[in-house]
Design a protein around this motif. Structure first.
Motif, PDB file in Angstrom:
ATOM      1  N   SER A   4       0.822  -1.207   0.000  1.00 59.86           N
ATOM      2  CA  SER A   4       0.000   0.000   0.000  1.00 59.86           C
ATOM      3  C   SER A   4       0.858   1.260   0.000  1.00 59.86           C
ATOM      4  O   SER A   4       0.506   2.254  -0.613  1.00 59.86           O
ATOM      5  CB  SER A   4      -0.961   0.013   1.186  1.00 59.86           C
ATOM      6  N   ILE A   5       1.990   1.214   0.689  1.00 61.08           N
ATOM      7  CA  ILE A   5       2.899   2.365   0.697  1.00 61.08           C
ATOM      8  C   ILE A   5       3.482   2.578  -0.699  1.00 61.08           C
ATOM      9  O   ILE A   5       3.491   3.684  -1.223  1.00 61.08           O
ATOM     10  CB  ILE A   5       4.035   2.176   1.714  1.00 61.08           C
ATOM     11  N   LEU A   6       3.954   1.504  -1.309  1.00 57.03           N
ATOM     12  CA  LEU A   6       4.587   1.608  -2.616  1.00 57.03           C
ATOM     13  C   LEU A   6       3.588   2.041  -3.684  1.00 57.03           C
ATOM     14  O   LEU A   6       3.950   2.734  -4.626  1.00 57.03           O
ATOM     15  CB  LEU A   6       5.231   0.286  -3.008  1.00 57.03           C
ATOM     16  N   SER A   7       2.308   1.657  -3.518  1.00 57.36           N
ATOM     17  CA  SER A   7       1.325   2.047  -4.526  1.00 57.36           C
ATOM     18  C   SER A   7       1.064   3.549  -4.500  1.00 57.36           C
ATOM     19  O   SER A   7       0.566   4.109  -5.457  1.00 57.36           O
ATOM     20  CB  SER A   7       0.016   1.286  -4.316  1.00 57.36           C
ATOM     21  N   ARG A   8       1.409   4.214  -3.396  1.00 53.13           N
ATOM     22  CA  ARG A   8       1.218   5.662  -3.308  1.00 53.13           C
ATOM     23  C   ARG A   8       2.408   6.432  -3.863  1.00 53.13           C
ATOM     24  O   ARG A   8       2.376   7.644  -3.952  1.00 53.13           O
ATOM     25  CB  ARG A   8       0.988   6.077  -1.853  1.00 53.13           C
ATOM     26  N   PHE A   9       3.483   5.750  -4.211  1.00 53.64           N
ATOM     27  CA  PHE A   9       4.661   6.398  -4.775  1.00 53.64           C
ATOM     28  C   PHE A   9       4.346   6.759  -6.210  1.00 53.64           C
ATOM     29  O   PHE A   9       4.249   5.917  -7.072  1.00 53.64           O
ATOM     30  CB  PHE A   9       5.870   5.462  -4.703  1.00 53.64           C
ATOM     31  N   ASN A  10       4.137   8.021  -6.462  1.00 60.15           N
ATOM     32  CA  ASN A  10       3.685   8.495  -7.765  1.00 60.15           C
ATOM     33  C   ASN A  10       4.708   9.443  -8.363  1.00 60.15           C
ATOM     34  O   ASN A  10       4.929  10.511  -7.829  1.00 60.15           O
ATOM     35  CB  ASN A  10       2.361   9.243  -7.577  1.00 60.15           C
ATOM     36  N   PRO A  11       5.348   9.075  -9.464  1.00 64.51           N
ATOM     37  CA  PRO A  11       6.294  10.021 -10.053  1.00 64.51           C
ATOM     38  C   PRO A  11       5.565  11.241 -10.593  1.00 64.51           C
ATOM     39  O   PRO A  11       4.450  11.120 -11.091  1.00 64.51           O
ATOM     40  CB  PRO A  11       6.944   9.236 -11.181  1.00 64.51           C
ATOM     41  N   ILE A  37      10.637  10.947  -2.735  1.00 62.79           N
ATOM     42  CA  ILE A  37      10.540  10.079  -1.564  1.00 62.79           C
ATOM     43  C   ILE A  37      10.444  10.941  -0.321  1.00 62.79           C
ATOM     44  O   ILE A  37      11.239  11.850  -0.121  1.00 62.79           O
ATOM     45  CB  ILE A  37      11.762   9.142  -1.475  1.00 62.79           C
ATOM     46  N   SER A  38       9.469  10.630   0.526  1.00 67.45           N
ATOM     47  CA  SER A  38       9.268  11.389   1.755  1.00 67.45           C
ATOM     48  C   SER A  38       8.722  10.458   2.838  1.00 67.45           C
ATOM     49  O   SER A  38       7.948   9.546   2.553  1.00 67.45           O
ATOM     50  CB  SER A  38       8.271  12.517   1.497  1.00 67.45           C
ATOM     51  N   ASN A  39       9.130  10.706   4.072  1.00 69.73           N
ATOM     52  CA  ASN A  39       8.583  10.000   5.232  1.00 69.73           C
ATOM     53  C   ASN A  39       8.791   8.487   5.207  1.00 69.73           C
ATOM     54  O   ASN A  39       7.868   7.713   5.407  1.00 69.73           O
ATOM     55  CB  ASN A  39       7.099  10.318   5.410  1.00 69.73           C
ATOM     56  N   VAL A  40      10.014   8.067   4.952  1.00 69.69           N
ATOM     57  CA  VAL A  40      10.362   6.654   5.073  1.00 69.69           C
ATOM     58  C   VAL A  40      10.654   6.411   6.552  1.00 69.69           C
ATOM     59  O   VAL A  40      11.570   7.006   7.113  1.00 69.69           O
ATOM     60  CB  VAL A  40      11.595   6.300   4.214  1.00 69.69           C
ATOM     61  N   LEU A  41       9.840   5.574   7.181  1.00 66.67           N
ATOM     62  CA  LEU A  41       9.959   5.361   8.617  1.00 66.67           C
ATOM     63  C   LEU A  41      10.205   3.896   8.944  1.00 66.67           C
ATOM     64  O   LEU A  41       9.623   3.006   8.328  1.00 66.67           O
ATOM     65  CB  LEU A  41       8.675   5.806   9.328  1.00 66.67           C
ATOM     66  N   ASP A  70      15.050  11.178 -12.362  1.00 69.78           N
ATOM     67  CA  ASP A  70      15.703  11.582 -11.121  1.00 69.78           C
ATOM     68  C   ASP A  70      14.806  11.175  -9.960  1.00 69.78           C
ATOM     69  O   ASP A  70      13.603  10.996 -10.128  1.00 69.78           O
ATOM     70  CB  ASP A  70      15.882  13.111 -11.136  1.00 69.78           C
ATOM     71  N   VAL A  71      15.400  11.011  -8.801  1.00 70.70           N
ATOM     72  CA  VAL A  71      14.635  10.768  -7.577  1.00 70.70           C
ATOM     73  C   VAL A  71      15.076  11.799  -6.557  1.00 70.70           C
ATOM     74  O   VAL A  71      16.270  11.959  -6.302  1.00 70.70           O
ATOM     75  CB  VAL A  71      14.877   9.345  -7.012  1.00 70.70           C
ATOM     76  N   ARG A  72      14.128  12.522  -6.000  1.00 74.59           N
ATOM     77  CA  ARG A  72      14.414  13.532  -4.979  1.00 74.59           C
ATOM     78  C   ARG A  72      13.964  12.985  -3.637  1.00 74.59           C
ATOM     79  O   ARG A  72      13.077  12.140  -3.554  1.00 74.59           O
ATOM     80  CB  ARG A  72      13.691  14.844  -5.292  1.00 74.59           C
ATOM     81  N   LEU A  73      14.567  13.492  -2.578  1.00 73.04           N
ATOM     82  CA  LEU A  73      14.332  12.973  -1.241  1.00 73.04           C
ATOM     83  C   LEU A  73      14.076  14.105  -0.276  1.00 73.04           C
ATOM     84  O   LEU A  73      14.796  15.102  -0.277  1.00 73.04           O
ATOM     85  CB  LEU A  73      15.570  12.183  -0.803  1.00 73.04           C
ATOM     86  N   HIS A  74      13.061  13.956   0.555  1.00 70.93           N
ATOM     87  CA  HIS A  74      12.782  14.909   1.627  1.00 70.93           C
ATOM     88  C   HIS A  74      13.189  14.254   2.939  1.00 70.93           C
ATOM     89  O   HIS A  74      12.829  13.116   3.208  1.00 70.93           O
ATOM     90  CB  HIS A  74      11.294  15.254   1.666  1.00 70.93           C
TER      91      HIS A  74
END
Length: 94
Positions: A4-11, A37-41, A70-74
């Motif tokens: 469910s987390i990965l399905s919310r990853f939307n480029p 990418i944000s809020n990896v816990l 590219d992949v950006r990270l917060h």
């Protein structure tokens, strides 16, 4: 749960490069998919066991599958509350 987390990853399409990238790389990213990418816990009791690395590898893999340019990270910039996450991301080359 991870599914469910990965399905919310939307480029999202990149409209410009961020953080002072040079003009040529900015032009290359326009209209290209970009991962964010944000809020990896990871639970405190599970830290240091490689779960963060596995999650990041999965997210980077999805970005590649989706042809993200590219992949950006917060990340939390606070030296205390964000220290563990910052160390993980630095070790991964972010």
């Amino acid at each position: 749960f991870v599914k469910s987390i990965l399905s919310r990853f939307n480029p999202v399409p990149a409209i410009s490069a961020i953080n002072g990238d040079n003009a040529s790389s900015s032009k290359e990213l326009i209209n290209e998919p970009m991962g964010y990418i944000s809020n990896v816990l990871v639970y405190k009791s599970r830290r240091g066991l490689g779960y963060g690395r596995v999650l990041m590898a999965a997210l980077e893999g999805i970005a590649r599958l989706w042809s993200c340019a590219d992949v950006r990270l917060h990340v939390d910039a606070n030296d205390v509350s964000g220290k563990v996450a910052q160390e993980l991301y630095w070790s991964l080359g972010y």
